[in-house]
Design a protein around this motif. Structure first.
Motif, PDB file in Angstrom:
ATOM      1  N   ILE A  28      46.647  42.530  44.150  1.00 46.59           N
ATOM      2  CA  ILE A  28      45.330  43.051  44.549  1.00 46.59           C
ATOM      3  C   ILE A  28      44.330  42.938  43.403  1.00 46.59           C
ATOM      4  N   ALA A  29      44.754  43.321  42.202  1.00 44.58           N
ATOM      5  CA  ALA A  29      43.849  43.253  41.041  1.00 44.58           C
ATOM      6  C   ALA A  29      43.487  41.806  40.716  1.00 44.58           C
ATOM      7  N   THR A  30      44.452  40.902  40.806  1.00 44.92           N
ATOM      8  CA  THR A  30      44.183  39.496  40.530  1.00 44.92           C
ATOM      9  C   THR A  30      43.204  38.919  41.553  1.00 44.92           C
ATOM     10  N   MET A  31      43.419  39.245  42.815  1.00 49.07           N
ATOM     11  CA  MET A  31      42.475  38.781  43.845  1.00 49.07           C
ATOM     12  C   MET A  31      41.088  39.367  43.605  1.00 49.07           C
ATOM     13  N   GLY A  32      41.040  40.616  43.156  1.00 48.59           N
ATOM     14  CA  GLY A  32      39.754  41.227  42.831  1.00 48.59           C
ATOM     15  C   GLY A  32      39.063  40.516  41.680  1.00 48.59           C
ATOM     16  N   ALA A  33      39.826  40.119  40.669  1.00 47.61           N
ATOM     17  CA  ALA A  33      39.252  39.395  39.524  1.00 47.61           C
ATOM     18  C   ALA A  33      38.735  38.030  39.961  1.00 47.61           C
ATOM     19  N   VAL A  34      39.505  37.328  40.784  1.00 45.66           N
ATOM     20  CA  VAL A  34      39.065  36.017  41.285  1.00 45.66           C
ATOM     21  C   VAL A  34      37.784  36.186  42.089  1.00 45.66           C
ATOM     22  N   ARG A  35      37.766  37.148  42.983  1.00 44.61           N
ATOM     23  CA  ARG A  35      36.582  37.371  43.835  1.00 44.61           C
ATOM     24  C   ARG A  35      35.364  37.718  42.983  1.00 44.61           C
ATOM     25  N   ARG A  36      35.554  38.551  42.001  1.00 44.61           N
ATOM     26  CA  ARG A  36      34.447  38.952  41.124  1.00 44.61           C
ATOM     27  C   ARG A  36      33.901  37.747  40.362  1.00 44.61           C
ATOM     28  N   LEU A  37      34.776  36.899  39.834  1.00 42.44           N
ATOM     29  CA  LEU A  37      34.325  35.696  39.123  1.00 42.44           C
ATOM     30  C   LEU A  37      33.657  34.713  40.075  1.00 42.44           C
ATOM     31  N   GLN A  38      34.138  34.629  41.306  1.00 45.29           N
ATOM     32  CA  GLN A  38      33.487  33.764  42.280  1.00 45.29           C
ATOM     33  C   GLN A  38      32.067  34.234  42.559  1.00 45.29           C
ATOM     34  N   MET A  39      31.873  35.527  42.597  1.00 48.44           N
ATOM     35  CA  MET A  39      30.535  36.075  42.803  1.00 48.44           C
ATOM     36  C   MET A  39      29.624  35.739  41.627  1.00 48.44           C
ATOM     37  N   LEU A  40      30.182  35.736  40.419  1.00 45.89           N
ATOM     38  CA  LEU A  40      29.389  35.410  39.236  1.00 45.89           C
ATOM     39  C   LEU A  40      29.003  33.940  39.185  1.00 45.89           C
ATOM     40  N   ILE A  55      45.152  43.856  36.370  1.00 51.67           N
ATOM     41  CA  ILE A  55      44.170  44.923  36.159  1.00 51.67           C
ATOM     42  C   ILE A  55      43.249  44.576  34.999  1.00 51.67           C
ATOM     43  N   ALA A  56      43.817  44.057  33.918  1.00 51.26           N
ATOM     44  CA  ALA A  56      43.001  43.691  32.752  1.00 51.26           C
ATOM     45  C   ALA A  56      41.990  42.605  33.115  1.00 51.26           C
ATOM     46  N   LEU A  57      42.418  41.617  33.880  1.00 53.39           N
ATOM     47  CA  LEU A  57      41.493  40.555  34.294  1.00 53.39           C
ATOM     48  C   LEU A  57      40.406  41.102  35.215  1.00 53.39           C
ATOM     49  N   TRP A  58      40.785  42.016  36.095  1.00 54.64           N
ATOM     50  CA  TRP A  58      39.801  42.621  36.989  1.00 54.64           C
ATOM     51  C   TRP A  58      38.784  43.439  36.185  1.00 54.64           C
ATOM     52  N   LEU A  59      39.273  44.250  35.240  1.00 58.95           N
ATOM     53  CA  LEU A  59      38.353  45.025  34.395  1.00 58.95           C
ATOM     54  C   LEU A  59      37.461  44.105  33.571  1.00 58.95           C
ATOM     55  N   ALA A  60      38.032  43.034  33.028  1.00 52.59           N
ATOM     56  CA  ALA A  60      37.250  42.095  32.213  1.00 52.59           C
ATOM     57  C   ALA A  60      36.147  41.436  33.021  1.00 52.59           C
ATOM     58  N   SER A  61      36.362  41.287  34.316  1.00 52.80           N
ATOM     59  CA  SER A  61      35.335  40.647  35.149  1.00 52.80           C
ATOM     60  C   SER A  61      34.073  41.504  35.263  1.00 52.80           C
ATOM     61  N   PHE A  62      34.148  42.770  34.920  1.00 54.76           N
ATOM     62  CA  PHE A  62      32.985  43.659  34.955  1.00 54.76           C
ATOM     63  C   PHE A  62      32.290  43.780  33.599  1.00 54.76           C
ATOM     64  N   ALA A  63      32.962  43.348  32.551  1.00 52.52           N
ATOM     65  CA  ALA A  63      32.448  43.544  31.195  1.00 52.52           C
ATOM     66  C   ALA A  63      31.284  42.609  30.896  1.00 52.52           C
ATOM     67  N   LYS A  64      30.306  43.137  30.211  1.00 54.40           N
ATOM     68  CA  LYS A  64      29.142  42.356  29.801  1.00 54.40           C
ATOM     69  C   LYS A  64      29.356  41.712  28.435  1.00 54.40           C
ATOM     70  N   SER A  65      30.318  42.244  27.665  1.00 58.35           N
ATOM     71  CA  SER A  65      30.612  41.715  26.338  1.00 58.35           C
ATOM     72  C   SER A  65      32.056  42.068  25.992  1.00 58.35           C
ATOM     73  N   VAL A  66      32.528  41.543  24.876  1.00 62.78           N
ATOM     74  CA  VAL A  66      33.889  41.844  24.433  1.00 62.78           C
ATOM     75  C   VAL A  66      34.029  43.335  24.136  1.00 62.78           C
ATOM     76  N   SER A  67      33.057  43.922  23.465  1.00 58.65           N
ATOM     77  CA  SER A  67      33.150  45.349  23.129  1.00 58.65           C
ATOM     78  C   SER A  67      33.086  46.213  24.394  1.00 58.65           C
ATOM     79  N   HIS A  68      32.298  45.794  25.375  1.00 60.36           N
ATOM     80  CA  HIS A  68      32.232  46.514  26.644  1.00 60.36           C
ATOM     81  C   HIS A  68      33.587  46.445  27.347  1.00 60.36           C
ATOM     82  N   GLY A  69      34.213  45.286  27.330  1.00 58.19           N
ATOM     83  CA  GLY A  69      35.538  45.112  27.923  1.00 58.19           C
ATOM     84  C   GLY A  69      36.579  45.969  27.227  1.00 58.19           C
ATOM     85  N   ALA A  70      36.511  46.022  25.904  1.00 56.82           N
ATOM     86  CA  ALA A  70      37.460  46.838  25.136  1.00 56.82           C
ATOM     87  C   ALA A  70      37.289  48.319  25.461  1.00 56.82           C
ATOM     88  N   ALA A  71      36.051  48.756  25.607  1.00 58.01           N
ATOM     89  CA  ALA A  71      35.794  50.158  25.948  1.00 58.01           C
ATOM     90  C   ALA A  71      36.312  50.483  27.344  1.00 58.01           C
TER      91      ALA A  71
END
Length: 162
Positions: free
Chosen positions: A148-160, A64-80
């Motif tokens: 599911i969350a890990t696959m979501g993080a991988v997919r999100r990073l692949q899109m980036l 879940i943390a990796l999936w959330l981090a994949s949406f963050a624009k910065s470290v502070s955004h990820g922390a929020a």
């Protein structure tokens, strides 16, 4: 930096995932070891059941943390994002108030949080001396969330990467 390296999104996520699952297992083990020494806390009759829930929980929260981090624009955004997610799901999942004390609708919603499944599994192991077989479902749910969350993080990073 990692996204511009030769590593694939899968390599990045799995590398971080393994590291943090091991760290979370060590933290939980240390916390319960201190609880055993200081408060005479018992782990129940099945260390396998305890570590099954602990590993599944580590996998779920790291995914879940990796999936959330994949949406963050910065470290502070990820922390929020992480803080908002953790506080909300902890409140609903029974970490602050027992689910049995919640209104029926909220108790139903609690079942979609990792906190609910982790508390349920650990409580069964510690309080009711549950075996691995008794908490297999809680561990499977946590593992499924992690996958599911890990696959979501991988997919999100692949899109980036595109």
């Amino acid at each position: 930096r990692m996204l511009v390296s030769r590593l694939t999104a899968t390599h990045i996520v799995v590398g971080k995932l393994l590291t943090y699952v091991v760290v979370s297992m060590a933290q939980l083990s240390l916390m319960f070891a201190v609880g055993h020494v200081v408060f005479d806390l018992r782990f129940g009759r099945s260390p396998v059941a305890f570590y099954w829930i602990a590993a599944a929980l580590g996998f779920a929260v790291t995914g879940i943390a990796l999936w959330l981090a994949s949406f963050a624009k910065s470290v502070s955004h990820g922390a929020a994002l992480a803080t908002l997610f953790i506080i909300t799901t902890s409140a609903v999942g029974g970490a602050f108030i027992p689910v049995d004390s919640m209104p029926t609708a909220l108790a139903v919603i609690a079942r979609v949080t990792v906190q609910y499944w982790a508390i349920s599994g650990l409580q069964d192991v510690i309080v009711q001396d549950a075996s691995f077989r008794d908490v297999a479902m809680q561990g499977l749910v946590l593992s499924l969330v992690g996958a599911i969350a890990t696959m979501g993080a991988v997919r999100r990073l692949q899109m980036l990467e595109m």
